[in-house]
Write a protein that holds these residues in place. Structure first.
Motif, mmCIF file in Angstrom:
data_model
loop_
_atom_site.group_PDB
_atom_site.id
_atom_site.type_symbol
_atom_site.label_atom_id
_atom_site.label_comp_id
_atom_site.label_asym_id
_atom_site.label_seq_id
_atom_site.Cartn_x
_atom_site.Cartn_y
_atom_site.Cartn_z
ATOM 1 N N SER A 138 6.113 8.477 -0.841
ATOM 2 C CA SER A 138 7.398 8.317 0.175
ATOM 3 C C SER A 138 7.749 6.640 0.139
ATOM 4 O O SER A 138 8.715 6.501 0.952
ATOM 5 C CB SER A 138 7.224 9.029 1.295
ATOM 6 O OG SER A 138 5.852 8.650 2.033
ATOM 7 N N TYR A 139 6.466 6.041 0.118
ATOM 8 C CA TYR A 139 6.740 4.546 0.422
ATOM 9 C C TYR A 139 5.830 3.721 -0.517
ATOM 10 O O TYR A 139 4.571 4.266 -0.853
ATOM 11 C CB TYR A 139 6.366 4.280 1.846
ATOM 12 C CG TYR A 139 6.361 2.707 2.144
ATOM 13 C CD1 TYR A 139 7.437 2.146 2.522
ATOM 14 C CD2 TYR A 139 4.992 1.948 1.887
ATOM 15 C CE1 TYR A 139 7.516 0.644 2.773
ATOM 16 C CE2 TYR A 139 5.057 0.754 2.493
ATOM 17 C CZ TYR A 139 6.430 -0.112 2.630
ATOM 18 O OH TYR A 139 6.295 -1.277 2.893
ATOM 19 N N LYS B 189 -5.135 13.690 1.218
ATOM 20 C CA LYS B 189 -5.137 13.518 2.625
ATOM 21 C C LYS B 189 -3.798 13.992 3.231
ATOM 22 O O LYS B 189 -4.135 14.519 4.548
ATOM 23 C CB LYS B 189 -5.617 12.110 3.064
ATOM 24 C CG LYS B 189 -6.072 11.787 4.214
ATOM 25 C CD LYS B 189 -6.419 10.206 4.674
ATOM 26 C CE LYS B 189 -6.621 9.899 5.842
ATOM 27 N NZ LYS B 189 -7.048 8.632 6.237
ATOM 28 N N ALA B 190 -2.761 13.503 2.883
ATOM 29 C CA ALA B 190 -1.611 13.844 3.589
ATOM 30 C C ALA B 190 -1.557 15.557 3.584
ATOM 31 O O ALA B 190 -0.904 16.085 4.647
ATOM 32 C CB ALA B 190 -0.447 13.274 2.863
ATOM 33 N N VAL C 202 0.904 -1.301 0.048
ATOM 34 C CA VAL C 202 -0.027 -0.141 0.041
ATOM 35 C C VAL C 202 0.919 1.171 0.203
ATOM 36 O O VAL C 202 1.767 1.453 0.964
ATOM 37 C CB VAL C 202 -0.828 -0.029 1.329
ATOM 38 C CG1 VAL C 202 -1.789 1.285 1.282
ATOM 39 C CG2 VAL C 202 -1.770 -1.321 1.172
ATOM 40 N N PRO C 203 0.692 1.857 -1.229
ATOM 41 C CA PRO C 203 1.789 3.186 -0.814
ATOM 42 C C PRO C 203 1.275 4.444 0.082
ATOM 43 O O PRO C 203 0.163 4.482 0.429
ATOM 44 C CB PRO C 203 1.494 3.777 -2.532
ATOM 45 C CG PRO C 203 -0.346 3.472 -2.733
ATOM 46 C CD PRO C 203 -0.326 2.085 -2.051
ATOM 47 N N THR D 221 2.027 11.766 6.856
ATOM 48 C CA THR D 221 1.961 10.545 5.950
ATOM 49 C C THR D 221 0.401 10.228 5.814
ATOM 50 O O THR D 221 -0.209 9.821 6.940
ATOM 51 C CB THR D 221 2.800 9.593 6.505
ATOM 52 O OG1 THR D 221 4.230 10.189 6.385
ATOM 53 C CG2 THR D 221 3.159 8.445 5.144
ATOM 54 N N ALA D 222 -0.027 9.956 4.562
ATOM 55 C CA ALA D 222 -1.260 9.272 4.596
ATOM 56 C C ALA D 222 -1.527 8.226 3.071
ATOM 57 O O ALA D 222 -0.372 8.169 2.486
ATOM 58 C CB ALA D 222 -2.399 10.376 4.478
#
Length: 294
Positions: free
Chosen positions: A217-218, A180-181, A49-50, A174-175
């Motif tokens: 970021s992920y 949302k972030a 999940v990013p 982070t979201a």
């Protein structure tokens, strides 16, 4: 031959053997590398999940007109950054930000109450002094989409980084989505700016730049893919080396003489027989029998 020379020779032989093994199994090594690289890419791109991160910057700067007091205030603001870092992630700020995210509206214009007309009576004549004013509702501006995020979830989503010595610190959120972030970062910064005068009895916080839409970021797809490729290389080499070490085939004469202490009596060369060897043997046999009859 000295022990050092013998060790160097053994290392050279081992490295040469490793190079031969790599050259021999280069195709299988490439298959392992490409295969695990593709698996790592697929997992990072389509399974994980990013996460997206958005950041906003806040400035701690106490306004003053006294030039002599300016440097003292600046040092005090720099020292206060560490305290603000703890306050911004406190439950008081995060609860307020959670409520704002549920209904992210900002008051643009206050409501105006209705006012009756004012008249002046002079010599029996009634004169309008002030017109009546109709009531007007408050005007609100919706900042973003509504999000249901608890204070505990905000605590794990928000982080603060500072640079010493600096009056600016960065608030990151982070979201699961970029929007949302962005909303979380701006909501926490807004709530902190509004609450800090009540908490610290000082109004010295300014939002330098509001958060833009978050960036991914992920996961780091490139890094995970490279890890998969390297894992394929390591695993394939380990398999090849283990199979080679478990192979008991004698490859050199020196192993028989030096390691087992056997005497070398000779060598048998590899003979390649012609394709018509069976036919030639039968022919020779027939020729031999015919000669015996004569």
């Amino acid at each position: 031959m000295s022990a050092e020379q013998q060790n160097n020779e053994e290392v050279t032989i081992d490295l040469r053997r490793l190079f031969i093994l790599i050259k021999k199994h280069i195709i299988s090594i490439l298959i392992w590398m490409i295969g695990l690289g593709l698996i790592a890419y697929g997992v990072s791109e389509y399974v994980l999940v990013p996460k997206y991160t958005a950041s906003t910057q806040l400035l701690v700067n106490r306004k003053t007109t006294d030039a002599n007091q300016a440097y003292t205030n600046q040092q005090a603001d720099i020292n206060a950054v560490t305290t603000y870092k703890d306050i911004i992630t406190s439950n008081v700020i995060l609860k307020g930000a959670s409520k704002y995210l549920a209904n992210p509206v900002t008051l643009v214009k206050k409501a105006t109450p209705a006012k009756k007309a004012v008249y002046k009576t002079n010599d029996g004549t009634r004169t309008l002094v002030k017109k009546a004013v109709k009531a007007k509702p408050a005007v609100y501006k919706r900042e973003s989409k509504s999000y249901s995020v608890s204070a505990n979830e905000l605590a794990s989503a928000v982080s603060v980084t500072t640079t010493t010595p600096s009056q600016v610190f960065t608030l990151s959120a982070t979201a699961e989505t970029p929007a949302k972030a962005q909303a979380i970062a701006n909501a926490v910064a807004k709530e902190f700016k509004e609450q800090i005068p009540k908490i610290m009895d000082v109004n010295n916080v300014t939002i330098v730049a509001e958060a833009a839409k978050g960036t991914k970021s992920y996961p780091n797809v490139k890094m995970i893919t490279m890890v998969g490729v390297l894992a394929g290389l390591v695993i394939s080499l380990l398999i090849i080396i283990i199979k080679d070490l478990s192979d008991t085939t004698v490859r050199e004469d020196s192993f028989m003489t030096n390691e087992l202490g056997l005497t070398n009596l000779g060598e048998i060369a590899h003979i390649t027989m012609p394709k018509d060897w069976t036919f030639t043997a039968k022919t020779a046999e027939k020729r031999g029998s015919s000669r015996r009859r004569v």
